[in-house]
Design a protein around this motif. Structure first.
Motif, PDB file in Angstrom:
ATOM      1  N   ALA A  59      40.104 -29.401  -8.510  1.00 29.47           N
ATOM      2  CA  ALA A  59      41.862 -29.301  -8.293  1.00 29.47           C
ATOM      3  C   ALA A  59      42.627 -29.973  -7.373  1.00 29.47           C
ATOM      4  O   ALA A  59      43.350 -30.025  -7.368  1.00 29.47           O
ATOM      5  CB  ALA A  59      40.615 -27.727  -8.165  1.00 29.47           C
ATOM      6  N   MET A  60      41.393 -30.475  -6.214  1.00 29.99           N
ATOM      7  CA  MET A  60      42.296 -31.338  -5.185  1.00 29.99           C
ATOM      8  C   MET A  60      42.957 -32.213  -6.321  1.00 29.99           C
ATOM      9  O   MET A  60      44.487 -32.208  -5.932  1.00 29.99           O
ATOM     10  CB  MET A  60      41.767 -32.033  -4.694  1.00 29.99           C
ATOM     11  N   GLY A  61      42.868 -33.126  -7.255  1.00 30.85           N
ATOM     12  CA  GLY A  61      42.758 -34.157  -7.945  1.00 30.85           C
ATOM     13  C   GLY A  61      44.180 -33.532  -8.716  1.00 30.85           C
ATOM     14  O   GLY A  61      45.894 -33.796  -8.786  1.00 30.85           O
ATOM     15  N   LYS A  62      44.215 -32.177  -9.099  1.00 29.00           N
ATOM     16  CA  LYS A  62      45.414 -30.889 -10.217  1.00 29.00           C
ATOM     17  C   LYS A  62      46.124 -30.901  -8.804  1.00 29.00           C
ATOM     18  O   LYS A  62      47.493 -30.592  -9.622  1.00 29.00           O
ATOM     19  CB  LYS A  62      44.772 -30.460 -10.849  1.00 29.00           C
ATOM     20  N   LYS A  63      46.029 -30.837  -7.794  1.00 25.42           N
ATOM     21  CA  LYS A  63      47.039 -30.292  -7.036  1.00 25.42           C
ATOM     22  C   LYS A  63      47.691 -28.539  -7.171  1.00 25.42           C
ATOM     23  O   LYS A  63      48.705 -28.422  -7.412  1.00 25.42           O
ATOM     24  CB  LYS A  63      48.400 -30.786  -6.574  1.00 25.42           C
ATOM     25  N   ASP A  64      46.559 -28.259  -7.772  1.00 23.26           N
ATOM     26  CA  ASP A  64      46.384 -26.496  -8.161  1.00 23.26           C
ATOM     27  C   ASP A  64      46.553 -25.766  -7.122  1.00 23.26           C
ATOM     28  O   ASP A  64      45.479 -25.920  -6.790  1.00 23.26           O
ATOM     29  CB  ASP A  64      45.327 -26.038  -9.374  1.00 23.26           C
ATOM     30  N   GLU A  65      47.624 -25.106  -6.974  1.00 17.87           N
ATOM     31  CA  GLU A  65      48.171 -24.275  -5.506  1.00 17.87           C
ATOM     32  C   GLU A  65      47.039 -23.606  -5.461  1.00 17.87           C
ATOM     33  O   GLU A  65      46.446 -22.416  -4.761  1.00 17.87           O
ATOM     34  CB  GLU A  65      49.489 -24.186  -5.223  1.00 17.87           C
ATOM     35  N   LYS A  66      47.218 -22.358  -6.379  1.00 19.33           N
ATOM     36  CA  LYS A  66      46.263 -21.035  -6.908  1.00 19.33           C
ATOM     37  C   LYS A  66      44.884 -21.323  -7.077  1.00 19.33           C
ATOM     38  O   LYS A  66      44.322 -20.355  -5.817  1.00 19.33           O
ATOM     39  CB  LYS A  66      46.377 -20.502  -7.998  1.00 19.33           C
ATOM     40  N   LEU A  67      44.685 -22.399  -7.390  1.00 25.23           N
ATOM     41  CA  LEU A  67      42.883 -22.790  -7.630  1.00 25.23           C
ATOM     42  C   LEU A  67      42.415 -22.875  -5.979  1.00 25.23           C
ATOM     43  O   LEU A  67      41.463 -22.823  -5.022  1.00 25.23           O
ATOM     44  CB  LEU A  67      42.953 -23.936  -8.622  1.00 25.23           C
ATOM     45  N   MET A  68      43.033 -23.475  -5.170  1.00 26.72           N
ATOM     46  CA  MET A  68      42.618 -24.318  -3.839  1.00 26.72           C
ATOM     47  C   MET A  68      43.534 -23.365  -2.926  1.00 26.72           C
ATOM     48  O   MET A  68      42.245 -23.328  -2.548  1.00 26.72           O
ATOM     49  CB  MET A  68      44.363 -25.323  -3.414  1.00 26.72           C
ATOM     50  N   ALA A  69      44.079 -22.169  -3.278  1.00 27.65           N
ATOM     51  CA  ALA A  69      43.692 -21.124  -2.045  1.00 27.65           C
ATOM     52  C   ALA A  69      42.557 -20.521  -2.381  1.00 27.65           C
ATOM     53  O   ALA A  69      41.649 -19.475  -1.376  1.00 27.65           O
ATOM     54  CB  ALA A  69      44.831 -20.188  -2.624  1.00 27.65           C
ATOM     55  N   GLU A  70      42.163 -20.452  -3.594  1.00 31.34           N
ATOM     56  CA  GLU A  70      41.162 -19.622  -3.944  1.00 31.34           C
ATOM     57  C   GLU A  70      39.528 -20.517  -3.058  1.00 31.34           C
ATOM     58  O   GLU A  70      38.797 -19.938  -2.158  1.00 31.34           O
ATOM     59  CB  GLU A  70      40.242 -19.364  -5.600  1.00 31.34           C
ATOM     60  N   GLN A  71      39.446 -22.240  -3.813  1.00 27.84           N
ATOM     61  CA  GLN A  71      38.308 -22.497  -2.726  1.00 27.84           C
ATOM     62  C   GLN A  71      38.911 -22.932  -1.189  1.00 27.84           C
ATOM     63  O   GLN A  71      37.612 -22.819  -0.534  1.00 27.84           O
ATOM     64  CB  GLN A  71      39.263 -24.639  -3.565  1.00 27.84           C
ATOM     65  N   ARG A  72      39.584 -22.456  -0.856  1.00 23.24           N
ATOM     66  CA  ARG A  72      40.052 -22.492   0.681  1.00 23.24           C
ATOM     67  C   ARG A  72      39.589 -21.811   1.057  1.00 23.24           C
ATOM     68  O   ARG A  72      38.934 -21.508   2.441  1.00 23.24           O
ATOM     69  CB  ARG A  72      41.742 -22.942   1.156  1.00 23.24           C
ATOM     70  N   GLN A  73      39.941 -20.598   0.625  1.00 19.88           N
ATOM     71  CA  GLN A  73      38.395 -19.340   1.246  1.00 19.88           C
ATOM     72  C   GLN A  73      37.460 -19.486   1.103  1.00 19.88           C
ATOM     73  O   GLN A  73      36.893 -19.098   2.207  1.00 19.88           O
ATOM     74  CB  GLN A  73      39.460 -17.991   0.218  1.00 19.88           C
ATOM     75  N   ALA A  74      36.766 -19.303   0.122  1.00 21.46           N
ATOM     76  CA  ALA A  74      35.459 -20.226  -0.201  1.00 21.46           C
ATOM     77  C   ALA A  74      34.576 -20.670   0.737  1.00 21.46           C
ATOM     78  O   ALA A  74      33.848 -20.278   1.299  1.00 21.46           O
ATOM     79  CB  ALA A  74      35.221 -20.390  -1.799  1.00 21.46           C
ATOM     80  N   PHE A  75      35.527 -21.917   1.326  1.00 17.02           N
ATOM     81  CA  PHE A  75      35.335 -22.610   2.062  1.00 17.02           C
ATOM     82  C   PHE A  75      34.715 -22.589   3.640  1.00 17.02           C
ATOM     83  O   PHE A  75      33.741 -22.018   3.876  1.00 17.02           O
ATOM     84  CB  PHE A  75      36.399 -24.385   1.974  1.00 17.02           C
ATOM     85  N   ILE A  76      35.935 -21.248   3.464  1.00 20.68           N
ATOM     86  CA  ILE A  76      35.741 -20.797   4.850  1.00 20.68           C
ATOM     87  C   ILE A  76      34.765 -19.706   5.308  1.00 20.68           C
ATOM     88  O   ILE A  76      34.028 -19.499   6.360  1.00 20.68           O
ATOM     89  CB  ILE A  76      36.959 -20.356   4.975  1.00 20.68           C
ATOM     90  N   GLU A  77      35.018 -19.197   4.318  1.00 18.71           N
ATOM     91  CA  GLU A  77      33.289 -18.055   4.078  1.00 18.71           C
ATOM     92  C   GLU A  77      32.028 -19.003   4.119  1.00 18.71           C
ATOM     93  O   GLU A  77      31.535 -18.650   4.763  1.00 18.71           O
ATOM     94  CB  GLU A  77      33.904 -17.201   3.127  1.00 18.71           C
TER      95      GLU A  77
END
Length: 556
Positions: A111-129
């Motif tokens: 996701a980071m390599g593709k710079k997919d903003e929507k997917l990155m927002a989901e991943q960010r929230q999953a990481f914080i939790e």
């Protein structure tokens, strides 16, 4: 340790991945001591992460602190001084900090390599939790850590690839350090036809105390080869007009009956259907016959006669063999013709014509101190330069053509060669008109102009604003710097002063006195009567040695 020391000293030419100018400078600063550091440098030396190289070096030597947003990050980042370098580190960090599975970590990496903003927002929230749940990391700190990871991961490199490249780089560096002559000879063979590379490799050989000898009809094989740890002999197949079949014929004749004794002996023994007249002329011009006696002009003058004698000898040998078996009479060789030797310029010109570069010397040699003082760029070293920069270069015009522009006015295009490589000069009409009287093939010139570097061309281009003969540029020199040992003959300075007897031209003189290699004293003479030219330079070289004086275009 010897290999890493070599890399730290900047001897990176022909070392896989590490030979560019900027990389060489970074390795000098980093002074790598293990494969881990080479791997990291290989990964960092790309657009994006390159901005972190100086930070990496400063952290290694303690000039900047190594900091972690969370103690758990140290385990994965310790070897890279707290800087995220690899994709694998990204995956390991999210596993350690947020409890991601390997599959989740790989999804994040992609996701980071593709710079997919929507997917990155989901991943960010999953990481914080996950960070809060797994390690009790507060959400605001978890967000900071994720943002840091995302920043570095956008250009993170695969460590397995970088390690493989670094290991191959180490292997080539090991060969260069322990089998230097053989390594450089192999690279010269691989780079044939690339002037900049060959010149650079010959210069590198000199730095290691290795002499690159001209072609030798009795030693050379098809390719460059090391005949000792301090000697490389030029390959015969690298000479223009000498094909591979001709070289093989020469080597076979040499193996059959031993070294060639003379030009006549050579012509008699080789197959002249394969080694024809033009091939032999090229061999002579390259210096391949230099050790057999006589100078090159004599050998060229004798060639027709040598070929005729060889032809006659073959006929005689055939007839005598028919009558008396293998006992063939030897024909007496005539002396070489009494002709004057080629001038130094002609010898170098003919050598360049068949080798594509200068080996026995360079036309710039007589003016080398002046060229070093005036040039702001070397034509074969452009990595650290930018298009649009005003540069000054010195060299030999090796090609020249003129044409008419749209207004029917003459303009010129020239190739300029210095010690390191070749550049293209473009002279629009106004500049060409000022230079046309001296601009010719074989001229030594100084060119000032705008540099153009193009992705589709290896040769730099200079749009010339000013062109002048190199010999006339001595009046731009303001200062002569001398280095003298404290035990030097005191009369040297008197003899230098006598060189300017009767002239009104002056230069500033700075004399540095050395004692045991250290500066002991320095003296400044603001106006020393001295007319600098190639003759004066030769006299200075005889008096103090070529390495003990320099010229400068700047006032003291």
């Amino acid at each position: 340790h010897a290999v890493y020391e070599m890399l730290s000293e900047g001897h990176t030419l022909a070392v896989f991945q590490f030979e560019s100018e900027k990389m060489t400078e970074y390795l000098r600063q980093l002074r790598p001591r293990n494969l881990e550091e080479l791997t990291a440098m290989n990964a960092l030396y790309r657009p994006g992460p390159m901005d972190n190289i100086q930070e990496f070096i400063d952290r290694k030597f303690g000039r900047k602190p190594i900091e972690y947003l969370h103690p758990l990050m140290e385990r994965r980042l310790k070897n890279t001084y707290g800087i995220i370098v690899y994709q694998e580190q990204v995956m390991q960090l999210v596993q350690d900090l947020a409890g991601f599975t390997l599959a989740q970590a790989d999804t994040l990496r992609r996701a980071m390599g593709k710079k997919d903003e929507k997917l990155m927002a989901e991943q960010r929230q999953a990481f914080i939790e996950g960070a809060m749940r797994t390690n009790g990391i507060e959400p605001h700190r978890g967000g900071e850590i994720f943002d840091l990871i995302q920043k570095f991961a956008s250009y993170g490199f695969n460590k397995s690839h970088s390690a493989a490249y670094a290991y191959l780089a180490y292997q080539t560096a090991w060969l260069k350090r322990h089998y230097t002559a053989e390594f450089l000879a192999a690279n010269m063979t691989a780079e044939l036809g690339k002037l900049e590379k060959i010149n650079a490799l010959i210069e590198e050989a000199r730095k290691f105390g290795i002499t690159v000898l001209p072609p030798d009809i009795n030693q050379s094989l098809e390719t460059f080869r090391a005949t000792s740890p301090t000697t490389i002999v030029f390959g015969l197949a690298a000479i223009k007009n000498v094909g591979l079949k001709a070289v093989q014929s020469i080597i076979e004749a040499r193996k059959a009956d031993g070294p060639f004794r003379s030009l006549y002996d050579f012509c008699r023994r080789v197959d002249t259907r394969l080694v024809n007249k033009s091939a032999i002329e090229a061999l002579i011009a390259s210096g391949a016959f230099d050790r057999l006696g006589g100078h090159r002009a004599q050998l060229v003058a004798a060639l027709d006669q040598a070929l005729e004698i060889a032809k006659s000898a073959a006929v005689v040998a055939h007839g005598m063999d028919s009558l008396f078996g293998e006992d063939v009479l030897e024909l007496t060789e005539p002396p070489l013709p009494d002709v004057p030797p080629w001038s130094k310029d002609e010898l170098l010109s003919r050598e360049h014509e068949v080798l594509n570069f200068f080996l026995s010397g360079h036309p710039l040699d007589a003016h080398a101190p002046l060229a070093r003082a005036l040039a702001t760029m070397q034509l074969g070293k452009t990595d650290s330069l930018r298009s649009g920069t005003t540069v000054r270069c010195c060299g030999l015009v090796t090609q020249l053509r003129t044409k008419l522009d749209r207004s029917e006015r003459p303009i010129a295009f020239a190739l300029l060669e210095d010690y390191t490589g070749v550049g293209e000069l473009i002279l629009w009409n106004s500049v060409y008109e000022t230079a046309k009287d001296f601009l010719r093939k074989g001229a030594l010139v100084v060119a000032v102009g705008k540099l153009e570097l193009r992705d589709d061309a290896a040769t730099p281009r200079i749009i010339v604003d000013e062109l002048l003969p190199l010999e006339s540029a001595y009046d731009r020199i303001k200062t002569l710097h001398l280095r003298l040992d404290a035990r030097s003959d005191p009369s040297i300075l008197d003899r230098i002063a006598s060189l300017g007897h009767g002239t009104k031209t002056t230069v500033a003189l700075v004399v540095t006195i050395l004692h045991k290699g250290e500066t002991h004293a320095r003296y400044h003479i603001p106006k020393l009567p001295l007319q600098l030219d190639s003759t004066t330079i030769a006299q200075l070289q005889q008096l103090v040695g070529a390495n003990n004086f320099t010229l400068s275009a700047h006032e003291v």
